[in-house]
Design an enzyme around this catalytic site. Structure first.
Site, short mmCIF file in Angstrom:
data_model
loop_
_atom_site.label_atom_id
_atom_site.label_comp_id
_atom_site.label_asym_id
_atom_site.label_seq_id
_atom_site.Cartn_x
_atom_site.Cartn_y
_atom_site.Cartn_z
N GLY A 240 38.65 43.14 42.31
CA GLY A 240 39.16 42.94 40.96
C GLY A 240 38.15 43.23 39.87
O GLY A 240 38.48 43.88 38.86
N SER A 241 36.93 42.77 40.05
CA SER A 241 35.92 42.96 38.99
C SER A 241 35.63 44.45 38.78
O SER A 241 35.54 44.91 37.64
CB SER A 241 34.63 42.22 39.32
OG SER A 241 34.87 40.83 39.25
N ASN B 16 44.14 33.05 35.87
CA ASN B 16 43.57 32.55 37.12
C ASN B 16 43.39 31.04 37.16
O ASN B 16 43.41 30.44 38.21
CB ASN B 16 42.23 33.25 37.39
CG ASN B 16 41.31 33.21 36.21
OD1 ASN B 16 41.68 33.58 35.10
ND2 ASN B 16 40.09 32.76 36.42
N GLN C 105 45.81 37.77 40.12
CA GLN C 105 46.46 36.51 40.52
C GLN C 105 47.96 36.68 40.75
O GLN C 105 48.56 35.91 41.50
CB GLN C 105 46.24 35.43 39.45
CG GLN C 105 44.82 34.98 39.30
CD GLN C 105 44.34 34.11 40.46
OE1 GLN C 105 45.12 33.47 41.16
NE2 GLN C 105 43.04 34.10 40.68
N HIS D 249 41.88 39.83 48.60
CA HIS D 249 41.61 38.49 49.13
C HIS D 249 42.41 37.38 48.45
O HIS D 249 42.34 36.23 48.86
CB HIS D 249 40.11 38.19 49.10
CG HIS D 249 39.57 37.86 47.74
ND1 HIS D 249 39.29 36.57 47.35
CD2 HIS D 249 39.27 38.65 46.69
CE1 HIS D 249 38.81 36.59 46.13
NE2 HIS D 249 38.79 37.83 45.69
N THR E 19 31.60 55.80 50.45
CA THR E 19 32.38 55.85 51.69
C THR E 19 33.44 54.75 51.67
O THR E 19 33.15 53.61 51.32
CB THR E 19 31.44 55.68 52.90
OG1 THR E 19 30.51 56.76 52.87
CG2 THR E 19 32.20 55.71 54.20
N CYS F 76 30.71 21.42 34.63
CA CYS F 76 29.72 21.09 35.65
C CYS F 76 29.90 21.85 36.93
O CYS F 76 29.00 21.93 37.74
CB CYS F 76 29.75 19.59 35.92
SG CYS F 76 29.08 18.70 34.53
#
Lengths: 391, 146
Positions: free
Chosen positions: A71-72, A152, A180, A202, A238, A325
């Site tokens: 995705g990125s 997301n 998503q 994934h 490849t 956090c």
């Protein structure tokens, strides 16, 4: 008890997908660019996957599907590639939303440093971009509109077909990050008037490290990765043959089983939302109606998200939070802030995201442990004392 | 980012949770915008901190550092408690991830804030003894005053 409720982060690899991939990780190891037989067989597998994916997403031709690392990369390539070409034509404006994935937002920030102007559209309190806002933001110098298909964190599904239509009519290219949404809701690049679309395996029980970018025929785009002649000289490297085969198989299964799953997960999701909303001072983040079937994202006032996640982990539940956090930064999620939530409430967020392998028993368990943990953490939260004393 | 076993132990089974109704001093530091608030209660008899309790809103490290800080000063003299540093809290917890160091600073400041309140209640100006209490050591433009 072990519950995996973080399917928006990643999903388990499907055994059927692994089975389809295995030959390409073992005996068929040839390089698809080679002439000899084992290379040719690998090449055939890549092309069969391309054809299958093109069909599954409603592309007019397999030549419109390009394989990437995920995705990125697809987001980076789509935005940087299009903007590079259009900048030379004097177009230097991008329209996006405030709550895109960082793979889009950080690319826009980087292009802003190169002279692009970026309009960040509001997503309102329901987490939905308004098509009329897109229309109003388009200018003669707009190079690209990029709006995610589904968010997301909060799972809100954007009015992509309407936005696509507006962009097509205005003659502006439209990219959507469908990472998503793919496999969870119907996506069709032709019906949705999409010019570029990012997806990754994934998120629907395929392997990590393999994705695709749909590029409508006729869209001019610069390369992101230069090198060999793979992917018709547009994306060097490849091919990840096993990954590509896995992507194709996983998408096929996801789309074949979508309706059934959508029904099952929506029912589970709504039961969980209704149950968790019984917790005092809790809220659902984002629209309930325009929402991915497997997404629940809630805030509980007076507690902090990371401690909630750690307690859930101790109780056997894998979940996620938009809490500052958990990310290592100190500010809460940009997605929750974009909805207009104050920092102190956004700190106390919880995302639970489900897939086919989750059960009603999982929901029963969550409905038992989440309220207990919220109560426990509130029992020694000075912030909760303050909230209570103000009312 | 991973927490040590000690941190997880103090998070899962925090020591000295709660309030002291007849506390000799109460101190609160942090703010809700940053995502951490610690409130410390101390009971002083003679020169000794005979009891210490806390209430904390915050992440796992904020709860664990609060718990450890109360353990480190309970039964100690005021002079010893004044010497408590965030480093000592961190060491006692077998370390903290870099992004969580501020939680240990907050725990140190919370103890100092409680001691400061104790002195104020005695009619003694706490600043020369305890120093200036920092509200928050974050540096992310959240509007926290240093």
């Amino acid at each position: 008890m072990h519950i995996y409720a973080d399917n928006a982060a990643t999903t388990a690899l499907s055994p059927d997908v692994l089975k389809a991939m295995t030959p390409y990780l073992t005996e068929i190891y040839g390089n698809p660019s080679s002439l000899y037989r084992t290379g040719a067989v690998a090449k055939d597998a890549v092309e069969a996957a391309r054809e299958n994916i093109a069909k599954l997403i409603g592309a007019k031709s397999p030549a419109e599907v390009y394989f990437t690392s995920g995705g990125s990369e697809s987001d980076n390539w789509a935005i940087k590639g299009v903007c590079k070409v259009l900048k030379a034509q004097g177009k230097n404006h991008i329209i996006t939303s405030k709550f895109e994935h960082h793979a889009v937002l950080h690319v826009c920030e980087s292009l802003a440093k190169e002279g692009f102007e970026v309009t960040y559209l509001d997503v309102y309190s329901d987490g939905l971009v308004r098509p009329e806002d897109v229309k109003a933001a388009i200018r003669p110098e707009t190079a690209l509109v990029t709006i995610m298909y589904a968010n997301n964190e909060i799972g809100t599904i954007q009015p992509i077909a309407e936005i696509g239509k507006i962009c097509r009519e205005a003659g502006v290219l439209f990219h959507t990050d469908a990472v998503q949404a793919m496999g969870n809701v119907p996506v069709n690049v032709t019906d949705d008037s999409v010019d570029l679309l990012s997806l990754t395996a994934h998120k629907f029980h395929g392997p990590k490290g393999c994705g695709a970018l749909y590029i409508r025929r006729g869209v001019r785009i610069a390369n992101l990765i230069d090198g060999g002649a793979q992917e018709r000289s547009r994306r060097a490297g490849t091919e990840n043959v096993a990954g590509i085969v896995g992507l194709s198989k996983a998408l096929e299964i996801a789309i074949d089983t979508m309706e059934e799953r959508r029904e099952k997960l929506t029912k589970m999701r709504d039961r969980l939302i209704d149950g968790l909303l019984r917790i005092e001072r809790s809220r659902l983040n984002g629209s309930r109606e325009c929402r991915l079937p497997g997404n629940v994202n809630m805030c509980f006032e007076g507690i902090e998200g990371e401690s909630l996640l750690l307690k859930l982990d101790l109780a056997g539940v894998c979940a996620s939070s938009g809490s500052a956090c958990t990310s290592g930064s100190l500010d809460p999620s940009h997605v929750l802030l974009s909805l207009g939530l104050p920092h102190e409430i956004a700190h106390g967020s919880l995302r639970l995201s489900f897939s086919d392998s989750n059960t009603e028993e999982d929901i029963d368990y969550l409905l038992k442990v989440v309220p207990e943990i919220v109560d426990y953490l509130r029992s020694f939260s000075p912030l909760w004392d303050k909230i209570k004393s103000e009312n | 980012m991973a927490y040590s076993e000690k941190v997880m132990d103090h998070f899962a089974n925090p020591r000295n949770v709660g309030e002291i109704p007849d506390a000799s001093g109460v101190g609160e530091v942090g703010n809700s915008k940053c995502g951490d608030i610690m409130r410390m209660y101390i009971k002083v008899e003679g020169n000794v901190i005979t009891d210490c309790k806390f209430k904390t809103f915050g992440c796992g490290a904020a709860i664990a550092t609060s718990s450890m800080a109360t353990e480190l000063i309970k039964g100690k003299t005021i002079d010893e408690a004044l010497k408590l540093t965030n480093k000592a809290v961190m060491e006692a917890l077998d370390g903290l991830p870099a992004v969580k160091v501020h939680c240990s600073v907050l725990a140190e400041q919370a103890i100092k804030a409680a001691l400061s309140d104790y002195y104020t209640r005695q009619g003694i100006d706490p600043t020369p003894i305890v120093g200036v209490i920092k509200e928050c050591d974050h540096d992310h433009g959240c509007g926290c005053e240093l």
